[in-house]
Design an enzyme around this catalytic site. Structure first.
Site, mmCIF file in Angstrom:
data_model
loop_
_atom_site.group_PDB
_atom_site.id
_atom_site.type_symbol
_atom_site.label_atom_id
_atom_site.label_comp_id
_atom_site.label_asym_id
_atom_site.label_seq_id
_atom_site.Cartn_x
_atom_site.Cartn_y
_atom_site.Cartn_z
ATOM 1 N NE ARG A 264 -3.246 2.955 0.884
ATOM 2 C CZ ARG A 264 -4.268 3.284 1.661
ATOM 3 N NH1 ARG A 264 -4.884 2.366 2.366
ATOM 4 N NH2 ARG A 264 -4.669 4.526 1.739
ATOM 5 C CG ASP B 186 -11.081 2.443 5.713
ATOM 6 O OD1 ASP B 186 -9.930 2.867 5.915
ATOM 7 O OD2 ASP B 186 -11.756 2.746 4.712
#
Length: 163
Positions: free
Chosen positions: A85, A99
């Site tokens: 990422r 999340d």
């Protein structure tokens, strides 16, 4: 430590996104003191923000954990990092986004973490996968998932078959 049920939103639109999300679901179950309880089907969704990026693959997961919220966040970010990422642009393309949407019925507001996730009520690509897992979910605010779904049209999101 008491076990807490937490909900995780997953998304990817780079480097075989469906495989990124499915792999991350397996990795959630490998977090210490944590168990993957259930996951949604996969959904396709149009990108938020810049439109010059591929569509996303999204899902949600329910886990139980003995980790404190910030320790869980660290574990989620470690998974994102293993998936390479890179945080270059807000709402930009990414190999994996995890999340922390809900952490029990707790409301948390720190520099690093806001729970419930501040955009949860507005994101169909979060609400519809959550409904796959727990259609009777009630948020710490007292809002029900069903009421949020009524206010959030199912535009720009579609269930993917065969998952």
């Amino acid at each position: 430590m008491t076990r807490v049920t937490a909900y995780i939103g997953l998304g990817s639109n780079l480097e075989t996104p469906a495989e990124q999300v499915l792999s991350a679901l397996e990795e959630l179950d490998q977090i210490p003191a944590t168990k993957l309880v259930q996951s949604s089907r996969l959904y396709g969704s149009s990108p938020m923000g810049p439109q010059d990026q591929p569509d996303y693959i999204n899902a949600a997961a329910a886990i139980t954990t003995e980790l404190e919220a910030h320790d869980l966040l660290d574990q989620l970010q470690a998974i994102e990092n293993r998936h390479l990422r890179v945080r270059q642009q807000r709402w930009g393309a990414r190999t994996l986004d995890l999340d922390l949407l809900l952490y029990g019925q707790r409301q948390i507001q720190t520099e690093r973490l806001t729970v419930p996730h501040r955009e949860l009520p507005n994101r169909s690509f979060v609400l519809y996968p959550l409904a796959d897992i727990d259609p009777n979910l009630t948020l710490p605010s007292g809002d029900t998932l069903a009421s949020l779904l009524q206010q959030c049209p199912k535009q720009g999101i579609w269930p993917l078959d065969d998952n």
